[in-house]
Design an enzyme around this catalytic site. Sequence first.
Site, PDB file in Angstrom:
ATOM      1  CG  HIS A   1      11.080 -33.350  61.258  1.00 42.58           C
ATOM      2  ND1 HIS A   1      11.450 -34.587  61.758  1.00 42.58           N
ATOM      3  CD2 HIS A   1      11.643 -33.266  60.027  1.00 42.58           C
ATOM      4  CE1 HIS A   1      12.202 -35.207  60.867  1.00 42.58           C
ATOM      5  NE2 HIS A   1      12.327 -34.432  59.804  1.00 42.58           N
TER       6      HIS A   1
ATOM      7  CG  HIS B   1      13.997 -31.398  55.875  1.00 43.31           C
ATOM      8  ND1 HIS B   1      15.289 -31.497  56.338  1.00 43.31           N
ATOM      9  CD2 HIS B   1      13.284 -32.397  56.468  1.00 43.31           C
ATOM     10  CE1 HIS B   1      15.355 -32.534  57.181  1.00 43.31           C
ATOM     11  NE2 HIS B   1      14.164 -33.088  57.280  1.00 43.31           N
TER      12      HIS B   1
ATOM     13  CG  HIS C   1      16.725 -36.191  60.579  1.00 42.41           C
ATOM     14  ND1 HIS C   1      16.792 -34.856  60.851  1.00 42.41           N
ATOM     15  CD2 HIS C   1      15.762 -36.342  59.633  1.00 42.41           C
ATOM     16  CE1 HIS C   1      15.903 -34.219  60.088  1.00 42.41           C
ATOM     17  NE2 HIS C   1      15.269 -35.091  59.348  1.00 42.41           N
TER      18      HIS C   1
ATOM     19  CD  GLU D   1      14.055 -40.606  57.851  1.00 46.83           C
ATOM     20  OE1 GLU D   1      15.172 -40.081  57.993  1.00 46.83           O
ATOM     21  OE2 GLU D   1      13.237 -40.250  56.965  1.00 46.83           O
TER      22      GLU D   1
ATOM     23  CG  ASP E   1      10.654 -35.457  56.830  1.00 48.29           C
ATOM     24  OD1 ASP E   1      11.563 -34.659  57.066  1.00 48.29           O
ATOM     25  OD2 ASP E   1      10.850 -36.683  56.653  1.00 48.29           O
ATOM     26  CG  ASP E   2      11.525 -33.657  53.071  1.00 44.32           C
ATOM     27  OD1 ASP E   2      12.246 -32.645  53.021  1.00 44.32           O
ATOM     28  OD2 ASP E   2      11.815 -34.675  53.729  1.00 44.32           O
TER      29      ASP E   2
HETATM   30  N1  ADE Z   1      16.448 -34.421  54.479  1.00 47.87           N
HETATM   31  C1  ADE Z   1      15.217 -34.086  54.058  1.00 47.87           C
HETATM   32  N2  ADE Z   1      14.326 -34.989  54.464  1.00 47.87           N
HETATM   33  C2  ADE Z   1      15.000 -35.905  55.196  1.00 47.87           C
HETATM   34  C3  ADE Z   1      14.632 -37.071  55.901  1.00 47.87           C
HETATM   35  N3  ADE Z   1      13.373 -37.514  55.942  1.00 47.87           N
HETATM   36  N4  ADE Z   1      15.598 -37.765  56.523  1.00 47.87           N
HETATM   37  C4  ADE Z   1      16.865 -37.354  56.473  1.00 47.87           C
HETATM   38  N5  ADE Z   1      17.262 -36.268  55.831  1.00 47.87           N
HETATM   39  C5  ADE Z   1      16.337 -35.545  55.193  1.00 47.87           C
HETATM   40 ZN    ZN Z   2      13.513 -34.810  58.218  1.00 51.23          ZN
END
Ligand code: ADE
Ligand code: ZN
Length: 341
Positions: free
Chosen positions: A20, A22, A200, A203, A281-282
């Site tokens: 996971h 992006h 997703h 969350e 994630d990011d």
């Molecule tokens: N796109 C990038 N990061 C995300 C996240 N945490 N939740 C949903 N979409 C995303």
């Molecule tokens: Zn994500």
Amino acid sequence: MTTHDPVLDLACRMPKAELHVHIEGTLEPDLAFKLARRNGITLPYADEAALAAAYDFDCLQSFLDLYYACADVLRTADDFRDLMLAYLERAAVDNVIHAEIFFDPQTHTARGVPIGDVIGGFVAGIEAGRARWGVDASLILCFLRHLSEEDGLATLAEAEPYLEHIVGFGLDSSEKGHPPRKFQRLFARCRELGKPVVAHAGEEGPPEYIREALDLLGSQRIDHGVRSVEDPALVARLVRDGIPLTVCPLSNIRLCVFDKMEQHTLADLLADGAKVTINSDDPAYFGGYMNDNIRAVQAAFHFNAAAWYRMARNSFEASFAEPAQKAAWIAQLDAAFAVDG
Ligand code: ADE
Ligand code: ZN
């Protein structure tokens, strides 16, 4: 990195998969400015420090607004390749040996970037990254849930010539108000193409969205899923069916899903037997890559070696790789624990 905690050292050193992440969320400020200069774009921030100072989010949407704005610097196949290479180099440092990497084609095609340049650039990066650092990687095409199902179907049609480069499909972006049931036809079409799908869910959205992702989209993993704990029958189902949860601890803190890591639900989910994995994630926006997440989790929960083994093993078992490949990675993991564990 050597620490005084041998379990943490082992967790950082062990081979693992990231399921996971992006790729657009791995765009560090220095690369954002480099690409902006290369493409003649002026970012609305004076410098890297000013951009990094804007990473102060109070919910998912506040992050997404900046994330989509920064993605504007990505214009050419070389830009997508360089972004991928930067992530893979960083992943290798954390002993990530396999990554299944989300990308958001609609973010780029809506700006006029051909999907072939997006995917071609990523594939070039993956090939070079494998040659340089030995990291194995594949691509998961994510649909933006704030857009319509029709837009998703058009994007899928554009992507069909490149299916050999796509291991599966996902669903991301603004969760609240965009339930999985909005995308049933799109995900049915993805499954018809013979690819696994993920989504997703849970969350920021309610446990009901996790049920919809499973029942209406056929999601084989749940990305995040941390709000499942509000529905004990759902947790029992996730455990019974071995549905992997790709949990992103630092993301959940930075986006205010939990106030403090100690409140994160991953420890309870793990104790209940859910198939938890740790992910970034990011990472450019949320304070760190795989091992930064592991360090933050360990500081809060002080897991033992068996728990870290379980999460790394989960990451390989939950991957979309071939069974023989998974077995080979798990043998590598076992070897790391046989020496150190
Ligand atoms: N796109 C990038 N990061 C995300 C996240 N945490 N939740 C949903 N979409 C995303
Ligand atoms: Zn994500």
